[in-house]
Structures are given as structure tokens and as C-alpha cells.
Scaffold this motif. Structure first.
Motif, PDB file in Angstrom:
ATOM      1  N   THR A   1       0.884  -1.243  -0.064  1.00 23.59           N
ATOM      2  CA  THR A   1       0.052  -0.008   0.068  1.00 23.59           C
ATOM      3  C   THR A   1       0.809   1.296  -0.026  1.00 23.59           C
ATOM      4  N   VAL A   2       1.760   1.118   0.834  1.00 21.74           N
ATOM      5  CA  VAL A   2       2.956   2.429   0.898  1.00 21.74           C
ATOM      6  C   VAL A   2       3.592   2.638  -0.579  1.00 21.74           C
ATOM      7  N   ILE A   3       4.008   1.426  -0.970  1.00 25.55           N
ATOM      8  CA  ILE A   3       4.718   1.703  -2.380  1.00 25.55           C
ATOM      9  C   ILE A   3       3.689   2.168  -3.439  1.00 25.55           C
ATOM     10  N   GLU A   4       2.476   1.582  -3.332  1.00 24.99           N
ATOM     11  CA  GLU A   4       1.391   2.046  -4.409  1.00 24.99           C
ATOM     12  C   GLU A   4       1.052   3.572  -4.191  1.00 24.99           C
ATOM     13  N   ILE A   5       0.973   3.990  -3.199  1.00 29.07           N
ATOM     14  CA  ILE A   5       0.831   5.526  -2.923  1.00 29.07           C
ATOM     15  C   ILE A   5       1.875   6.267  -3.622  1.00 29.07           C
ATOM     16  N   VAL A   6       2.919   5.612  -3.124  1.00 26.97           N
ATOM     17  CA  VAL A   6       4.061   6.574  -3.643  1.00 26.97           C
ATOM     18  C   VAL A   6       4.059   6.784  -5.094  1.00 26.97           C
ATOM     19  N   ALA A   7       3.898   5.421  -5.690  1.00 25.65           N
ATOM     20  CA  ALA A   7       4.025   5.358  -7.149  1.00 25.65           C
ATOM     21  C   ALA A   7       2.893   6.289  -7.808  1.00 25.65           C
ATOM     22  N   ILE A   8       1.627   6.187  -7.114  1.00 27.12           N
ATOM     23  CA  ILE A   8       0.733   6.972  -7.823  1.00 27.12           C
ATOM     24  C   ILE A   8       0.903   8.500  -7.541  1.00 27.12           C
ATOM     25  N   LEU A   9       1.676   8.715  -6.571  1.00 25.75           N
ATOM     26  CA  LEU A   9       1.750  10.347  -6.361  1.00 25.75           C
ATOM     27  C   LEU A   9       2.943  10.605  -7.378  1.00 25.75           C
ATOM     28  N   VAL A  10       3.990   9.868  -7.830  1.00 24.72           N
ATOM     29  CA  VAL A  10       5.075  10.027  -8.656  1.00 24.72           C
ATOM     30  C   VAL A  10       4.234  10.187 -10.174  1.00 24.72           C
ATOM     31  N   GLY A  11       3.364   9.416 -10.547  1.00 20.72           N
ATOM     32  CA  GLY A  11       2.804   9.539 -11.636  1.00 20.72           C
ATOM     33  C   GLY A  11       1.937  10.609 -11.743  1.00 20.72           C
ATOM     34  N   ALA A  12       1.234  11.230 -10.780  1.00 20.36           N
ATOM     35  CA  ALA A  12       0.214  12.223 -10.796  1.00 20.36           C
ATOM     36  C   ALA A  12       1.226  13.656 -10.830  1.00 20.36           C
ATOM     37  N   LEU A  13       2.255  13.293 -10.119  1.00 18.01           N
ATOM     38  CA  LEU A  13       3.327  14.604 -10.134  1.00 18.01           C
ATOM     39  C   LEU A  13       3.757  14.949 -11.655  1.00 18.01           C
ATOM     40  N   SER A  14       4.240  13.790 -12.404  1.00 18.25           N
ATOM     41  CA  SER A  14       4.532  13.777 -13.894  1.00 18.25           C
ATOM     42  C   SER A  14       3.336  14.491 -14.610  1.00 18.25           C
ATOM     43  N   GLY A  15       2.191  14.142 -14.243  1.00 16.94           N
ATOM     44  CA  GLY A  15       0.966  14.940 -14.879  1.00 16.94           C
ATOM     45  C   GLY A  15       0.926  16.274 -14.603  1.00 16.94           C
TER      46      GLY A  15
ATOM     47  N   GLN B   1      11.632  22.374  -3.920  1.00 19.84           N
ATOM     48  CA  GLN B   1      12.493  22.615  -2.754  1.00 19.84           C
ATOM     49  C   GLN B   1      12.654  21.551  -2.059  1.00 19.84           C
ATOM     50  N   ILE B   2      12.062  20.589  -1.558  1.00 17.61           N
ATOM     51  CA  ILE B   2      12.211  19.553  -0.396  1.00 17.61           C
ATOM     52  C   ILE B   2      12.600  18.397  -1.115  1.00 17.61           C
ATOM     53  N   ILE B   3      12.289  17.830  -2.312  1.00 18.20           N
ATOM     54  CA  ILE B   3      12.494  16.682  -2.811  1.00 18.20           C
ATOM     55  C   ILE B   3      13.607  16.818  -3.886  1.00 18.20           C
ATOM     56  N   SER B   4      14.596  16.036  -3.846  1.00 18.00           N
ATOM     57  CA  SER B   4      15.632  15.858  -5.126  1.00 18.00           C
ATOM     58  C   SER B   4      15.221  15.117  -6.097  1.00 18.00           C
ATOM     59  N   GLU B   5      15.812  15.287  -7.259  1.00 18.31           N
ATOM     60  CA  GLU B   5      15.369  14.563  -8.463  1.00 18.31           C
ATOM     61  C   GLU B   5      15.600  13.056  -8.090  1.00 18.31           C
ATOM     62  N   ARG B   6      16.759  12.808  -7.207  1.00 15.31           N
ATOM     63  CA  ARG B   6      17.411  11.616  -6.890  1.00 15.31           C
ATOM     64  C   ARG B   6      15.860  10.959  -6.138  1.00 15.31           C
ATOM     65  N   VAL B   7      15.386  11.528  -5.276  1.00 14.53           N
ATOM     66  CA  VAL B   7      14.139  10.731  -4.571  1.00 14.53           C
ATOM     67  C   VAL B   7      13.047  10.472  -5.848  1.00 14.53           C
ATOM     68  N   ILE B   8      12.850  11.302  -6.542  1.00 12.92           N
ATOM     69  CA  ILE B   8      11.799  10.949  -7.574  1.00 12.92           C
ATOM     70  C   ILE B   8      12.029   9.755  -8.304  1.00 12.92           C
ATOM     71  N   VAL B   9      13.205   9.760  -8.768  1.00 15.21           N
ATOM     72  CA  VAL B   9      13.796   8.707  -9.450  1.00 15.21           C
ATOM     73  C   VAL B   9      13.500   7.481  -8.857  1.00 15.21           C
ATOM     74  N   VAL B  10      14.047   7.304  -7.729  1.00 12.93           N
ATOM     75  CA  VAL B  10      14.132   6.201  -6.816  1.00 12.93           C
ATOM     76  C   VAL B  10      12.509   5.660  -6.498  1.00 12.93           C
ATOM     77  N   ALA B  11      11.619   6.596  -6.393  1.00 16.30           N
ATOM     78  CA  ALA B  11      10.151   6.508  -6.138  1.00 16.30           C
ATOM     79  C   ALA B  11       9.591   5.783  -7.450  1.00 16.30           C
ATOM     80  N   ASP B  12      10.044   6.330  -8.553  1.00 12.31           N
ATOM     81  CA  ASP B  12       9.557   6.027  -9.790  1.00 12.31           C
ATOM     82  C   ASP B  12       9.978   4.590 -10.156  1.00 12.31           C
TER      83      ASP B  12
END
Lengths: 210, 210, 210
Positions: free
Chosen positions: B12-26, B92-103
Motif C-alpha cells: 500500500t505504501v509503495i502503491e501510494i508513492v508510485a501513484i503520487l509520482v505518476g500524478a506529479l508527472s501529470g 524545494q524539498i525533494i531532490s530529483e534522486r528521490v523521485i527517480v527512486v520512487a518512480d
């Protein structure tokens, strides 16, 4: 569902050729857009199977053709891996004439078979004719949408969809006569193919909407 | 359908994070096109759920994931309402690195889970692998189509789909060994994630089709 | 499925008018892209039926509306054949005001009816509201995608989808009162129509995402 008559061996050959022609159109378009292997495979796959897939989704028919026949997906995948040298070879050894004939044959066969399927699923006549045309043209439409182009078939004035549409009505009309379903299927498929080739030969075009 | 094994809380945690990353790209893409709130929400929603929705339509599986879990749609809706300040904060608070890992984590999980689902629905192997990749990449493809762009994943040369494809085959191969389904799922998900991160770290690219 | 209440004769009139308005928007767009008759028909068809078709695919509901009512497809086909003189006439005898009113009426009716359908299919509330809005706006979205444009409804700032969304919640809220389903349907349809006309009259716009 009524039995849809098929002559397996000949149909299989026409099917493979028509799928290859569809995939080839995808390779050309993906190349123009400088896509990588993922794009080349996907666009070719959509060009080859998009029309039939859309028809099956609209009719709620499963499993999809390419899900049952993974050999076709694998074939396109292998071709996509060698698309660059493949395209060079194709241009050298196959004339445009051959590709137009193969394409027209596929259009005839798939349109007629789709109308038969739609009638077997008890669609009303006009909708059955539309399903035939959708199968014939939406592979190219979806390919162009994915490649961010206005679909060619909507604006190039080539009477591709019109040939399919007339042939679909021939099939439907033949249901009211004494001929067998086999005969109706092959006659309308041949009619579409020949009509397409005649319009190509004489370079007949539709007017655009002014 | 076979039981698809899941560890609910972690998934569930991974799912939410992955959905947020997808939404962010949108959000990013909708912003670039100067869309209003309706576009921002819709594009984010399609980016987050488009891949899984397409897979379920192709497999004829219902209800759709987001239909059963309206909390995810509501989450994206609320985020879309605050997309402008949200995006500034994220930068400001999340680096590209974090987003790539989540994605990459989301890609691994969703691909592996989709292959498992496709195999449970008795798809042939190559098609099951394709379904895994479709789930991973078609959210972005549909997002780009709606935003009137040639899909990035088809032309940026990043081996996103390729990592998913190899991981899908790892899952399929593990079915022929004695390991449990759980083990196969997590191993192939981890494999995809790590492979994606390695290719990102070393900036590996596919050639475009010339 | 619960019974969805309808007053057949009045609904049929509104339905036809709303379909014609949708098709008209397709004629305009296809003309701007200089499409031929195949494109004109297809784009008009997608504009008129795309939203409802997408909803039915997402809900897995068949047969599709236009499959059961081939008379609507035939109507659009006939109009497409005379689209050029038709459009000239429409511009001369019908003011923009009439078209906006017809469009707003269709938006109200189809949104409310779709929410009712989605609730009958036991969708959760937020999803039912989304299905209502999808039915109202995705005809135009798909029309614009096929025409290779960023969908107008995502960027023109007209609160089209927002009006549908509020009306959808009104319908859902009325389910918790003692009023009949008929009353709930007509009240929320009228609410959407009036809200749309008010926002049009006062030229209210959403901000674009900066």
C-alpha cells in the motif's frame, strides 16, 4: 454467435501479410519521429492490431486476437529489433505496387471478416458496416495519434475507408440472397480489394471539406 | 484466477508513492501546457492510472483499480487543487534522486504484479510480459497523447520499458523453479527497480531508429 | 441494476439535440483540419458519442448506446454528407446563443443520467461523479485528440466540467433525501444547465495553472 467460415491456410497467409504491411507502416512512421526501439515496436504493434483491438473492445469480445496468437506479437518484436536494415531491404526488393496490393488484400479480408463477426454478434446493419471499416482503418488512425499527427486516412482523400464501406454493404446485401456465407465473405473481400486497387490505379481522391 | 500474493501494508505504501509520482508527472506536463484545474486533474489522473486501466480493459478485468479505491482519485483531486504551491514545495524539498527512486520502485512493483495478474488470467508468456510493460509505461504514454506530444518513453532513449521487460521475463522464468510466487514477485520487482537505477546512474540510453 | 427513470419523449428530443450539437462541434473541427468525408464523419461521431462510449467501456456496460440506436449513427452519416452546405445554413439561421443553450441542456441531462447509471452499477460516490463528468466532456476531449490539438476543455478555462461536477454531487446528495429518483435526476440536470448558462452569461473563467 454464428460460425464464421474460414479457409485456414489461405487466410493465415493473407493475415500474416496484412499484419506485416500494418507493422511496416508503423516502422516508417516511428522512424520519421526518430523513436527508439520501444517506440518502434509499440507503434508497429498498434498499426498492425489497433483496428481489430478497438473493434473487440467495442463489441466486448475477448480474448483479443493478438492475445491468443502471441506468435504475431513476437514476430513484430523480432522485426522491430532489425527495423533499420529491414526497411532498407524492403525498399530495395519490394516495389510500392506490391505493398499496395498486400494492403488492399488485407483491407478486404479484415473488413469482410469483421462485418461477419459483428453480424454474428447481432449488431444492426449500419453498425456492422461501421465495425468492418473501423477494423480496416483504425490501426492507422491510432498509429498517427500516437505519433502526434492528424490521422492520414481522415485527410489524404484516398478512398480507403469508402472502399471498405461499400464492400461491407455488399456482404450485408448478400445475406439476403441464397449464396453461402463463405461465398459472401470471399466475394465482398475481393470486391473491396479490387475497388481499392482500381481507385489507386486511377488515382481517385475524395474532396476535402472546405 | 490464482491468488496473487501481496503484503498489504508495504504494498500500500509503495502503491501510494508510485501513484503520487505518476500524478506529479501529470502536474508538470499540464502546467507546461497552461491547463486549468480540469486539465491538471485529468492529466494527473491519466498519468497515475492510465497504464493499469488500459491493461484491465485489454484483459476485460473489472472493476478497475481506481473504481474500487476512490480514495486515490480523491487524493489526486485534492492535490490538483493545490498543484501550484505543491509543485513549488516539491521542487524545494525533494531532490530529483528521490523521485527517480520512487518512480523506479513503482515501475518494479506494478510491472511484476501485472505479469502475475496476466499469468493468472492465463495469458501466453510474451503477452504477459507485454502486459507488465504496458502497465508500467502507458500512464505516461496516454498523458503525453492527451497533452499533444509524441510520447517521451518512445523517443527519449531511457531504457525504462526495457528494464520492465527484462524483469517481466525474470518473473516468468522463476515460475519454472521451486521458489514461491511471493519470492518471484519481490525478486523481479527488486530486479527492475535496481536495473532502472543502475541505467539511470550510468546514464545509459537506447539508440534512436535512424 | 436499479431502474433509471426516464420520460421517453422529452428525453429523446433532448438526446437528439445534444447529439447534434456534439456532431456539429466535430464538423467545425474537422473542417478546420481540412479533412475529407471519412474524417468529417468520424470526428463528428466521436464528438457526439465518445464520452458515453468511454464511460460504458470503463463500466464494462454493453451494448453501447449507439450500437443499439443505429439511427443516430445514420443521422450523423447523412449530415456529414451535406456538412459543407449544412454548416453555412446553421451559421445563418442559428445564433451562438441557441447552440450554447442546447449544449448546456445536453450537458445537464447526460451528466445526471450517467451519475444515476454509475450509482446503479454501485460505483463509490466520487467515481460516480467522475463518470458523470467524463460522459459530459470526453466527447470533446477525444475529438480534440483525434484532431491533434490539446483538448479545449482542459485549457480554455470555461467551467464546463466544474458545472457538471457540482450537479453530479447535487444528484448524489438528493439520494439521501426523500425525493424520488425522477425528481433528483431532473433537478440536477436543470441545475447543471442553469449553472452553465449563468457562467456563460457572466463569462466566468477558471485560472490556468501557472
Amino acid at each position: 454467435m454464428k460460425h464464421v467460415p474460414v479457409h485456414v491456410s489461405l487466410i493465415t497467409v493473407i493475415e500474416i501479410v496484412a499484419i506485416l504491411v500494418g507493422a511496416l507502416s508503423g516502422f516508417v512512421e516511428a522512424r520519421r519521429k526518430r523513436m527508439d526501439i520501444v517506440g518502434v515496436f509499440t507503434v508497429a504493434f498498434i498499426a498492425a492490431f489497433g483496428g481489430g483491438t478497438l473493434r473487440d473492445i467495442l463489441l466486448d469480445k475477448r480474448p483479443l486476437f493478438w492475445v491468443q496468437h502471441q506468435e504475431y506479437a513476437i514476430l513484430i518484436f523480432v522485426l522491430a529489433l532489425v527495423a533499420t536494415p529491414l526497411m532498407r531491404t524492403v525498399r530495395q526488393i519490394i516495389s510500392e505496387r506490391v505493398i499496395v496490393v498486400a494492403d488492399a488484400t488485407g483491407l478486404g479480408l479484415f473488413t469482410a471478416a469483421s462485418v461477419a463477426q459483428a453480424q454474428a454478434a447481432e449488431m444492426p446493419m449500419f453498425i456492422a458496416a461501421m465495425m468492418g471499416v473501423i477494423t480496416g482503418i483504425f490501426g492507422g488512425v491510432l498509429r498517427d495519434i500516437v505519433c502526434n499527427e492528424v490521422p492520414m486516412v481522415f485527410r489524404d482523400g484516398k478512398p480507403y475507408a469508402i472502399c471498405a464501406f461499400f464492400g461491407a454493404w455488399l456482404y450485408i446485401g448478400l445475406q439476403y440472397t441464397d449464396v453461402s456465407e463463405d461465398f459472401a465473405l470471399w466475394t465482398s473481400a475481393a470486391f473491396i480489394t479490387i475497388l481499392r486497387l482500381v481507385t489507386w490505379k486511377f488515382d481517385l481522391h475524395l474532396k476535402s471539406h472546405q
